[in-house]
Design a protein around this motif. Sequence first.
Motif, short mmCIF file in Angstrom:
data_model
loop_
_atom_site.label_atom_id
_atom_site.label_comp_id
_atom_site.label_asym_id
_atom_site.label_seq_id
_atom_site.Cartn_x
_atom_site.Cartn_y
_atom_site.Cartn_z
N GLY A 145 0.81 -1.21 0.00
CA GLY A 145 0.00 0.00 0.00
C GLY A 145 0.84 1.27 0.00
N LEU A 146 1.93 1.26 0.73
CA LEU A 146 2.80 2.44 0.77
C LEU A 146 3.42 2.70 -0.61
N ALA A 147 3.77 1.65 -1.31
CA ALA A 147 4.32 1.82 -2.66
C ALA A 147 3.30 2.47 -3.58
N ARG A 148 2.03 2.11 -3.40
CA ARG A 148 0.96 2.69 -4.22
C ARG A 148 0.84 4.19 -3.92
N ALA A 149 0.88 4.54 -2.65
CA ALA A 149 0.79 5.95 -2.27
C ALA A 149 2.02 6.73 -2.75
N ASP A 150 3.19 6.14 -2.60
CA ASP A 150 4.42 6.82 -3.03
C ASP A 150 4.40 7.06 -4.54
N ALA A 151 3.89 6.09 -5.31
CA ALA A 151 3.84 6.25 -6.76
C ALA A 151 2.95 7.43 -7.16
N GLU A 170 6.11 3.59 12.99
CA GLU A 170 7.19 4.58 12.94
C GLU A 170 8.37 4.05 12.14
N HIS A 171 8.63 2.75 12.21
CA HIS A 171 9.70 2.13 11.41
C HIS A 171 9.43 2.31 9.92
N PHE A 172 8.15 2.35 9.54
CA PHE A 172 7.79 2.53 8.14
C PHE A 172 7.58 4.00 7.78
N GLY A 173 7.97 4.90 8.65
CA GLY A 173 7.96 6.31 8.33
C GLY A 173 6.78 7.11 8.83
#
Length: 203
Positions: A145-151, A170-173
């Motif tokens: 999901g984070l990759a989708r948002a980052d894209a 927090e480890h994932f930003g």
Amino acid sequence: MSIPNTPKTATIDDASTVGRTLALAFDDDPMMRWFFPDGAARAAGLGRYFSTIFTRQYARHGVCEYTEAAAAFWVPPGAQDKAVPDAGTIGELSEILGDRAGLFRKAAEAAAGEGPQEPHWYLAVIGADPAAQGRGHGAALLRSGLARADAAGLPVYLESSKPANLPLYEHFGFTVLGEVQLPGGGPALWPMRRGPAPRPAGV
């Protein structure tokens, strides 16, 4: 033998599997224990709860993924208004929650008031079966999901109802934005936000 943890798209046909997985994942969650205080009936209630919101809300208006031991519901920007429970969903959830339905509605309203106004991806639900802890199931869904948002160059927002999960996010930003005490003597929620990852130079 390791359990596959590659995310797959969840469809309506996966409702029972998704509901069962999330019932196991949220059995020790403070907010879900508040909504389902009867330990003997909690597993069945949680299974029905998660199956209902999956089939009636997130499978229709979100992006839902699962592995053999975890599931996640994401809501894309522009779909937040559609993903809220309609009258039929509220009625079904009220039947599942029984005398805790009023507390649930107040808690949902309190959490909704904390959401950001900027366009964002919303991580509505994520959980993994404790029996598969450490095998990367939740992390795989989170990264997907984070990759989708980052894209898309967009931030991600969530509310954590379990303090032990804060370091993982927090480890994932993610950064904690504050603490919300749920009405009616309920537990706390921690709204969290993660900005989009910087794009490589020249992209």
